[in-house]
Design an enzyme around this catalytic site. Structure first.
Site, PDB file in Angstrom:
ATOM      1  N   ASP A  67       0.807  -1.215   0.000  1.00 33.42           N
ATOM      2  CA  ASP A  67       0.000   0.000   0.000  1.00 33.42           C
ATOM      3  C   ASP A  67       0.842   1.269   0.000  1.00 33.42           C
ATOM      4  O   ASP A  67       2.060   1.230   0.163  1.00 33.42           O
ATOM      5  CB  ASP A  67      -0.953  -0.008   1.216  1.00 33.42           C
ATOM      6  CG  ASP A  67      -0.261  -0.469   2.501  1.00 33.42           C
ATOM      7  OD1 ASP A  67       0.976  -0.357   2.590  1.00 33.42           O
ATOM      8  OD2 ASP A  67      -0.962  -0.940   3.410  1.00 33.42           O
ATOM      9  N   ASN A 136      -7.554  -3.144  14.356  1.00 35.07           N
ATOM     10  CA  ASN A 136      -8.935  -3.434  13.949  1.00 35.07           C
ATOM     11  C   ASN A 136      -9.012  -4.614  12.981  1.00 35.07           C
ATOM     12  O   ASN A 136     -10.040  -4.854  12.374  1.00 35.07           O
ATOM     13  CB  ASN A 136      -9.568  -2.186  13.313  1.00 35.07           C
ATOM     14  CG  ASN A 136      -8.834  -1.737  12.052  1.00 35.07           C
ATOM     15  OD1 ASN A 136      -7.873  -2.375  11.623  1.00 35.07           O
ATOM     16  ND2 ASN A 136      -9.286  -0.646  11.462  1.00 35.07           N
ATOM     17  N   HIS A 138      -7.223  -4.939  10.208  1.00 30.35           N
ATOM     18  CA  HIS A 138      -6.943  -4.675   8.789  1.00 30.35           C
ATOM     19  C   HIS A 138      -5.675  -5.391   8.337  1.00 30.35           C
ATOM     20  O   HIS A 138      -4.763  -5.634   9.115  1.00 30.35           O
ATOM     21  CB  HIS A 138      -6.933  -3.172   8.470  1.00 30.35           C
ATOM     22  CG  HIS A 138      -5.741  -2.400   8.916  1.00 30.35           C
ATOM     23  ND1 HIS A 138      -5.780  -1.043   9.130  1.00 30.35           N
ATOM     24  CD2 HIS A 138      -4.470  -2.766   9.191  1.00 30.35           C
ATOM     25  CE1 HIS A 138      -4.586  -0.626   9.495  1.00 30.35           C
ATOM     26  NE2 HIS A 138      -3.782  -1.645   9.549  1.00 30.35           N
ATOM     27  N   GLU A 143      -9.665  -1.963   5.489  1.00 30.70           N
ATOM     28  CA  GLU A 143     -10.320  -1.716   6.772  1.00 30.70           C
ATOM     29  C   GLU A 143     -11.563  -2.607   6.923  1.00 30.70           C
ATOM     30  O   GLU A 143     -12.047  -3.176   5.937  1.00 30.70           O
ATOM     31  CB  GLU A 143     -10.717  -0.233   6.859  1.00 30.70           C
ATOM     32  CG  GLU A 143      -9.551   0.751   6.730  1.00 30.70           C
ATOM     33  CD  GLU A 143      -8.611   0.784   7.931  1.00 30.70           C
ATOM     34  OE1 GLU A 143      -8.531  -0.210   8.687  1.00 30.70           O
ATOM     35  OE2 GLU A 143      -7.918   1.807   8.119  1.00 30.70           O
TER      36      GLU A 143
HETATM   37  P1  PGA Z   1       2.225  -1.665  12.566  1.00 30.75           P
HETATM   38  O1  PGA Z   1       1.038  -1.681  11.533  1.00 30.75           O
HETATM   39  O2  PGA Z   1       3.202  -2.682  12.076  1.00 30.75           O
HETATM   40  O3  PGA Z   1       2.770  -0.282  12.501  1.00 30.75           O
HETATM   41  O4  PGA Z   1       1.650  -2.027  13.882  1.00 30.75           O
HETATM   42  C1  PGA Z   1       0.544  -2.896  11.081  1.00 30.75           C
HETATM   43  C2  PGA Z   1      -0.685  -2.652  10.263  1.00 30.75           C
HETATM   44  O5  PGA Z   1      -1.386  -1.662  10.526  1.00 30.75           O
HETATM   45  O6  PGA Z   1      -0.953  -3.457   9.369  1.00 30.75           O
END
Ligand code: PGA
Length: 249
Positions: A67, A136, A138, A143
């Site tokens: 992304d 959450n 994702h 999302e």
């Molecule tokens: P993080 O993010 O590694 O910064 O915890 C993971 C994600 O949101 O997929």
């Protein structure tokens, strides 16, 4: 899903790197799906160390990132392009032409999504996709509520994601509210998935991943339908599962 439980972030990163290196030695032309965020930084560090020490080469590797933020150019320090160059690509021998990340500042973002999906399809399935998980649930920036049939698309980031990402920005106002992400079905095309989960803040998400039904409102749950997912989780992330006496019950 196979769960590998490790002591801490360092150990998770080391094991994840070893996992990638093994695949890379088996297939030096591999298509490697990469993630950003805090979680994989340690893995990239180990991979760089290994590249320097043992000469593991990325010359023939093609990389595909999950992304990018809409509105940020590749040179913006908060973009995932910048992150990838900074924490990984600038320190290994991957060819820039083999690096694929959606452009956050493409003039036509919708077209950028379609083009990215075309590039992915053209190259064939990603051999190994590294993933993190949001609080959450994702994966990528898909999302809760995202269709499991989704391809690369534009997303409006959830307030909890914007809050979580704000730690990298000077103010809340600077945090992008939209992103381009591989879709769930795009991610599910990968031959194999390595999901990294570290820290207490991810403990509830890991519990839900284990306990919940497959449900579009918890995007990571789709991974239960994938035939080759390995989860590497550290003790802190595992705390809720342990309290509930689940995965290794
Ligand atoms: P993080 O993010 O590694 O910064 O915890 C993971 C994600 O949101 O997929």
């Amino acid at each position: 899903m196979k769960l590998i439980l490790v002591k801490d972030y360092q150990e998770m990163s080391k094991q994840a790197a070893e996992y990638v290196i093994e695949k890379l030695l088996q297939n030096p032309n591999m298509k490697l799906g990469l993630a950003t965020g805090g979680t994989p930084i340690g893995t990239y560090k180990f991979l760089i160390e290994d590249h320097k020490r043992n000469g593991t080469s990325y010359q023939n590797v093609k990389s595909f990132n999950l992304d990018e933020y809409v509105g940020l150019s590749a040179t913006n320090e908060n973009s995932y392009h910048y992150y990838m160059n900074d924490v990984f690509f600038n320190h290994i021998d991957i060819k820039k032409k083999n690096v694929h990340i959606p452009s956050g500042d493409a003039p036509d973002i919708q077209k950028e999504c379609e083009d990215y999906e075309t590039v992915l399809t053209k190259h064939g399935r990603v051999d190994l996709q590294i993933l993190g998980i949001g609080n959450n649930g994702h994966i990528g920036f898909n999302e809760p509520g995202t269709s499991f049939d989704s391809k690369t698309h534009i997303v409006k980031l959830a307030p909890s994601t914007i809050r979580a990402n704000s730690r990298y920005f000077e103010s809340m106002e600077e945090v992008p509210t939209r992103a381009v992400t591989m879709g769930i079905s795009t991610i599910m095309q990968s031959k194999e998935i390595l999901l990294l989960v570290s820290g207490e803040s991810k403990s509830k998400a890991l519990l839900k991943l284990w306990e919940n039904e497959v449900d579009e409102y918890f995007p990571a749950s789709v991974l239960k339908k994938h035939p080759a997912v390995t989860v590497i989780a550290d003790e802190a992330a595992y705390a809720e599962l342990r309290a509930n006496d689940r995965a290794f019950a």
